[in-house]
Design an enzyme around this catalytic site. Structure first.
Site, PDB file in Angstrom:
ATOM      1  CB  SER A 213      -0.956  -0.042   1.183  1.00  0.00           C
ATOM      2  OG  SER A 213      -1.993   0.902   1.043  1.00  0.00           O
ATOM      3  CD  GLU A 325      -5.539  -3.913  -4.110  1.00  0.00           C
ATOM      4  OE1 GLU A 325      -5.793  -3.231  -3.094  1.00  0.00           O
ATOM      5  OE2 GLU A 325      -4.506  -4.603  -4.215  1.00  0.00           O
ATOM      6  CG  HIS A 411      -5.705  -2.394   0.148  1.00  0.00           C
ATOM      7  ND1 HIS A 411      -4.818  -2.227  -0.897  1.00  0.00           N
ATOM      8  CD2 HIS A 411      -5.200  -1.659   1.181  1.00  0.00           C
ATOM      9  CE1 HIS A 411      -3.837  -1.424  -0.524  1.00  0.00           C
ATOM     10  NE2 HIS A 411      -4.047  -1.065   0.730  1.00  0.00           N
TER      11      HIS A 411
END
Length: 508
Positions: A213, A325, A411
Site C-alpha cells: 500500500s 482492491e 486490499h
C-alpha cells in the site's frame, strides 16, 4: 487424579526451567553499541526496538533523521519500541504506546546465522497516516527460518512525517530535503542496514526493500530517488499505486498552513512555534491526510514520471495487486469515482468492461480497483521489464473460512500469505489444509525472489513479465497459474488516461 495433576505440574515446571536455563543469545555489536536479542521458538533470534536514528523530538521535529548517539553497556532489544503517533485503527490497538520517539526497527535473524544471508527490509502501509511495523502479522520469523535476515521499520506518520510549511522551508538550508520526513526515515533505515546488517549475519549487497500500500508506493519512490541509490538490490511492491496526483511544494505548503492553523498555530508562526504544538493537536488537525509531495529536493518528480523517463534503479522488481482492491472504498459511493473522469474516458471504460459492470456502481468499483492498483502494477512492470527482470502478479485467493462470504481478496490480504500469518491477522483466521498450502506457495515465491532475484515458487513456474506476452501469475483458489492479457482492454484504456495525466503534469 491428584497424582496426574501433580505429574502435569512437574512436567510443566521442568519445561519452564529448561527454557529459563537456555542461555540468551550472545549480544551483537552495532555502530551505536551492544544489543541483547531474544531467541524464539522458531529457531531464530529477534532484536526488537532497535533505534536507527535519534529521537525526532523537540528541535529535531521536522528535520532529517539524525545519527543515533552511542550507548554504554548492553541495550535490551527484546520488546518493540513505541508506535508513531496516529489514530488507532484495525491492527493498531488503542492501548499501544505512542510517542514521537518512534524511529525504531526490528530484526529477525537465522540462528545460527547463515552467512552471508540475504536481507528483506519491510515498509508497512497505512496511508502514510497510520500503521506500524510491530503489528503481529509482520512477525519476521518465517523469513528468518528460510535463511533471510528480516528487518521491519517504523517511520514518522501524518503531520509529523509529511508536513510542508513555509516556516520550515525558510529555516532549511539550500537544497536540504523538505516535507517528506517519513521517506527520509526510510532512507535512513536502509543506510543503517548497509552499515550494520553484517552484525546479524546479513549481506548488505543482497537487500530487498519491500512494502505494501503506501509502503509499496514508498518503494516506488525509493527506486526513483537519487538519495536511495545503491541501498538495495531488489524491490517488492504490493498494492502500491504510484499513479496518484502528488502536490508540488507550494500546494503542499498551503495544505500545511491550513493544518497547522487547525492545530492552533498562527499564520505567522515560525518553525519554533510549530515545534511547540502538541503532537495530539497535530494528530487531530490532520483531517484531510498527508503524504508524499514533490519538494523539489529529495523528491523531484512523481514515481510514474521518473519511470517513464527511465530515471529508476535497475533492480529486479516483484509487483502486483489484489482482486478486491475496491475494498478501500469502504462505505463511499462508488459512483463518485466517475466524477474523476471525463465523459469520453467513462465511455471508453464502459465499453472495455462490458457486461462486468452493468451499472454505475459496478463501473465505479471496477475503475477504482484497476486505476489505483491493477493497471499501475502492469504499467510499472512494463517499464521496469526493459531494465531488469520483473514479475507481475494478481492475488485472488479466499481462505476457506471466508468462502461464500467474500468474493474477492481485499486490499492487503496477500500479506497474510506472504508472512504465513492467517492466525495473526487483526481478525484471526484458522488455516485449513488448503490455506496452509497457499501460504506455503505465496511465502515461497517471495522467499525465492529475496534470495535469488527471481521467485522460485514451490512447484510453479513464474516467468518474468514481458509487455509482448503481457502475462502475470494469478494466485487464486486453484493455486497459481499463468494468465495472459489479464484485463488488457480495461488496463489499456487506463494507461491512455494516465499518459494524458503525465503529459499534463509535465506541462505545468
Amino acid at each position: 487424579m491428584l497424582k496426574f495433576v501433580t505429574l502435569c505440574l512437574a512436567m510443566a515446571l521442568t519445561a519452564a526451567c529448561a527454557r529459563a536455563e537456555t542461555p540468551p543469545p550472545t549480544p551483537v555489536k552495532i555502530e551505536s553499541g551492544l544489543l541483547q536479542g531474544v531467541a524464539t521458538d522458531a529457531g531464530t533470534v529477534a532484536y526488537k526496538g532497535v533505534p536507527y536514528a535519534a529521537a525526532p523530538v523537540g528541535p529535531l521535529r521536522w528535520r532529517p533523521p539524525q545519527p543515533m548517539p552511542a550507548w554504554t553497556g548492553v541495550r535490551s532489544a527484546v520488546g518493540f519500541g513505541p508506535v508513531c503517533p496516529q489514530t488507532p485503527g484495525l491492527g493498531v490497538p488503542a492501548i499501544a504506546v505512542q510517542s514521537e520517539d518512534c524511529l525504531f526497527l526490528n530484526v529477525w535473524a537465522p540462528s545460527p546465522p547463515a552467512r552471508p544471508a540475504p536481507v528483506m527490509v519491510w515498509i508497512h502501509g497505512g496511508g502514510d497516516d497510520g500503521g506500524t511495523a510491530t503489528q503481529p502479522q509482520f512477525d519476521g520469523a518465517p523469513f528468518a527460518r528460510d535463511g533471510i535476515v528480516f528487518v521491519s521499520v517504523d517511520y514518522r506518520l501524518g503531520a509529523l512525517g509529511w508536513l510542508a510549511h513555509p516556516a520550515l522551508t525558510r529555516e532549511s538550508g539550500p537544497g536540504a530535503p523538505l516535507a517528506n520526513y517519513g521517506l527520509m526515515d526510510q532512507i535512513a533505515a536502509l543506510k543503517w542496514v548497509q552499515r550494520n546488517i553484517r552484525a546479524f549475519g546479513g549481506d548488505p549487497n543482497q537487500v530487498t526493500v519491500a512494502g505494501e500500500s503506501s509502503g509499496g508506493e514508498a518503494v516506488l519512490f525509493l527506486m526513483t530517488t537519487p538519495a536511495a541509490k545503491g541501498l538495495f538490490a531488489r524491490a517488492i511492491v504490493e498494492s502500491g499505486s504510484g499513479w496518484a496526483d502528488y502536490s508540488a511544494l507550494p500546494q503542499a505548503e498551503a495544505h500545511g498552513l491550513a493544518l497547522a492553523k487547525r492545530a492552533g498555530a498562527l499564520d505567522t508562526a515560525d518553525a519554533a512555534a510549530l515545534r511547540a504544538l502538541p503532537a495530539s493537536a497535530l494528530l487531530a488537525a490532520n483531517t484531510d491526510g498527508v503524504g508524499v509531495s514533490i519538494d523539489g529536493r529529495l523528491v523531484t518528480t512523481s514515481a510514474a514520471a521518473a519511470f517513464a523517463a527511465g530515471r529508476v534503479a535497475k533492480v529486479p522488481l516483484l509487483i502486483g495487486s489484489n482482486s478486491g482492491e475496491d475494498s478501500l472504498l469502504g462505505r463511499s459511493d462508488p459512483k463518485d469515482v466517475l466524477k474523476w473522469l471525463k465523459p469520453d474516458e467513462i465511455a471508453g471504460l464502459r465499453t472495455a468492461y462490458g457486461a462486468e459492470t452493468p451499472d454505475d456502481d459496478a463501473l465505479g468499483r471496477a475503475i477504482f480497483r484497476d486505476q489505483w492498483m491493477g493497471a499501475p502494477a502492469r504499467w510499472f512492470a512494463a517499464h521496469q521489464a526493459a531494465r531488469a527482470p520483473t514479475f507481475l502478479y494478481q492475488f485472488a485467493y479466499i481462505p476457506d473460512a471466508l468462502r461464500g462470504r467474500r468474493k474477492a481478496a481485499s486490499h492487503g490480504f496477500e500479506m497474510l500469505f506472504v508472512f504465513r500469518a492467517l492466525a495473526l491477522a487483526p481478525i484471526p483466521l484458522a488455516a485449513s489444509a488448503i490455506d496452509e498450502r497457499e501460504m506455503t506457495l505465496v511465502h515461497g515465491c517471495w522467499v525465492g525472489f529475496v534470495i535469488r532475484g527471481a521467485p522460485s515458487c514451490p512447484g510453479v513456474a513464474w516467468p518474468p513479465y514481458s509487455p509482448a506476452s503481457d502475462q502475470l501469475l494469478l494466485l487464486g483458489q486453484d493455486g497459481a497459474s499463468e494468465a495472459h492479457e489479464f484485463r488488457k482492454a480495461e488496463y489499456d484504456v487506463l494507461d491512455r488516461i494516465e499518459a494524458k495525466n503525465l503529459d499534463a503534469a509535465a506541462a505545468r
